[in-house]
Design a protein around this motif. Structure first.
Motif, short mmCIF file in Angstrom:
data_model
loop_
_atom_site.label_atom_id
_atom_site.label_comp_id
_atom_site.label_asym_id
_atom_site.label_seq_id
_atom_site.Cartn_x
_atom_site.Cartn_y
_atom_site.Cartn_z
N PHE A 181 0.81 -1.21 0.00
CA PHE A 181 0.00 0.00 0.00
C PHE A 181 0.85 1.26 0.00
CE2 PHE A 181 -2.78 -3.34 1.33
CZ PHE A 181 -3.96 -3.03 0.69
N ARG A 182 2.06 1.17 0.50
CA ARG A 182 2.93 2.35 0.49
C ARG A 182 3.52 2.61 -0.88
NH1 ARG A 182 6.17 1.92 6.28
NH2 ARG A 182 4.38 2.50 7.57
N PRO A 199 2.33 1.32 -4.40
CA PRO A 199 1.48 0.52 -5.30
C PRO A 199 2.20 0.17 -6.60
CG PRO A 199 0.28 2.42 -4.46
CD PRO A 199 1.71 2.62 -4.07
N PRO A 212 -4.45 -0.74 -3.68
CA PRO A 212 -3.53 0.36 -3.35
C PRO A 212 -3.55 1.49 -4.36
CG PRO A 212 -2.47 -1.77 -3.03
CD PRO A 212 -3.76 -2.04 -3.73
N ALA A 270 -4.55 5.38 -3.46
CA ALA A 270 -3.57 6.44 -3.72
C ALA A 270 -4.22 7.68 -4.33
CB ALA A 270 -2.48 5.92 -4.65
N GLU A 293 -5.31 -0.60 5.85
CA GLU A 293 -4.79 -0.38 4.49
C GLU A 293 -4.82 1.09 4.12
OE1 GLU A 293 -6.30 -4.81 3.06
OE2 GLU A 293 -7.43 -3.01 2.49
N SER A 312 -1.66 3.64 3.33
CA SER A 312 -1.63 4.46 2.11
C SER A 312 -1.47 5.94 2.43
CB SER A 312 -2.92 4.24 1.31
OG SER A 312 -3.07 2.89 0.95
N ARG A 357 0.32 7.10 8.73
CA ARG A 357 1.45 6.27 8.27
C ARG A 357 2.20 5.68 9.45
NH1 ARG A 357 2.09 10.82 4.90
NH2 ARG A 357 1.43 10.44 2.74
#
Length: 392
Positions: A182-183, A185, A271, A275, A295, A299, A353
């Motif tokens: 997710f960080r 994609p 993801p 975003a 999730e 993101s 985060r």
């Protein structure tokens, strides 16, 4: 260790439980263990992973769920070789595990993923439509007593289990997610491709389009915001039995041009969709420890939700999002702030985060491994009398 993960339903059904178990299985494999999925039905489904065993079962209409009250000989022999039986659904898989586990001297663990009082007809169609707290207060204490240990994904669901009468130890182990997925994609889309505003803020909701997610309250809260923020959009991701009804409702409310329903999307694309958004919002009060919230935080999205188990266990007011009382006006006011204050969103995004680092699947799986090892150390051989020898 050889670990059996027992579910009433697995892929191709996609929900929070199947997603978590799939990630947990992969993390166990990466740690050098041997996990097996034991599930019911969909015997013709082509699995894309090893060690998935499916028992023949009778389909329950078109729900995707199946029913069977006993495993075949092959599965029973497989379960005999396990170090742990880890149950993720209590009523069918749980009943079979708590029968076979003690017989084979294998510890049985149960993770309570679902608010069964609120989700009965959506996810457990085998149960009566009027399932009440009385049923749960009768079933769960007896079922938990047959398990070696009960695990709750959040402190909130631990309290619910206590209210249903579950005694003894309940260990809290949160759900885990694949943070890097997710960080960073690996699949992308654009707002313009979806018809979303390029200038205004976008809120996103992810979940099943059905009554237990309290979606009418979410839409009702969003409606007055649109008059103050005409370029605001609400992205609604997920399929479900009431999807068309909710689409119609937005038309009746005059907000259809600012609400986009995607329907079901491939999980690997999630993801990329997240975003595009600026914050996550949910009005659901039926969660346990929602993967979608974790999730979203991974993101970099602040989360706005209603005070309830699962949400209040994860969202900290003013740190990674906001929690409001169960009132659509309160939800609308906080939604308006998040749509109109980019500096506030940026501050909360940093907190989101940071919070998400607590829920890396490898961290939560390691805690499960410690629990598994503890249970194996405490295991005692099953006591079997002469007249049960050779019987299963």
């Amino acid at each position: 260790m050889r670990i059996a993960l027992l579910l009433d339903a697995y892929k191709p059904i996609i929900n929070g439980i199947t997603t978590f178990v799939s990630l947990h299985k992969r993390a166990l494999e990466e740690a050098g263990h041997e996990p097996w999925i034991i599930t019911l039905g969909h015997t013709d489904y082509q699995d894309d992973e090893f060690r998935v065993v499916r028992s023949k079962a009778v389909p329950l209409s078109n729900t995707g769920y199946h029913i069977n009250f006993g495993y075949n000989r092959e599965i029973r022999e497989l379960l005999r070789t396990m170090d742990i039986l880890h149950v993720h659904h209590p009523f069918l898989s749980g009943a079979m595990a708590t029968t076979l586990g003690p017989r084979y001297g294998v510890p049985v663990l149960f993770t309570s993923h679902t608010r069964y009082d609120l989700y009965a007809q959506q996810y457990l169609p085998i149960l009566p439509a009027t399932m009440s707290d009385t049923f749960l207060e009768t079933f769960f204490p007896a079922f938990a007593q047959r398990c070696s240990l009960v695990i709750a994904p959040s402190a909130g669901i631990q309290e619910v289990l206590r209210r249903w009468g579950v005694q003894g130890r309940i260990e809290v182990v949160p759900n885990g997610i694949e943070l890097e997925h997710f960080r960073a994609p690996d699949w992308h889309t654009t707002r313009s491709a979806l018809g979303l505003s390029e200038t205004g803020a976008v809120a996103v909701f992810v979940g099943r389009m059905s009554g237990e997610k309290n979606i009418q309250t979410l839409l009702r809260a969003f409606a007055p915001v649109t008059s103050e923020c005409p370029d605001a959009h609400l992205l609604m991701i997920g399929g479900g039995p009431e999807l068309d009804d909710f689409r119609k409702l937005t038309q009746e409310m005059g907000i259809a041009s600012q609400v986009l329903f995607t329907g079901s999307i491939p999980y690997e694309h999630m993801p990329g969709y997240l975003a595009l958004a600026d914050f996550f919002v949910t009005a659901s009060v039926s969660e346990v420890h929602p993967m979608t919230v974790l999730e979203a935080m991974a993101s970099g999205l602040p989360v706005l939700g209603i005070d309830s188990p699962g949400i209040s266990d994860t969202v900290v007011n003013g740190q990674n999002g906001f929690v409001v009382q169960h009132d659509y006006a309160a939800l609308a006011l906080k939604m308006l702030r998040l749509f109109s204050e980019p500096e506030l969103r940026a501050s909360l995004a940093a907190g989101a985060r940071q919070t998400s680092t607590l829920y890396d699947i490898h961290t939560t799986t390691q805690r499960y491994v410690e629990i598994y090892e503890e249970q194996v150390r405490q295991r005692r051989p099953a006591r079997r009398r002469w007249w049960t020898q050779g019987r299963r």
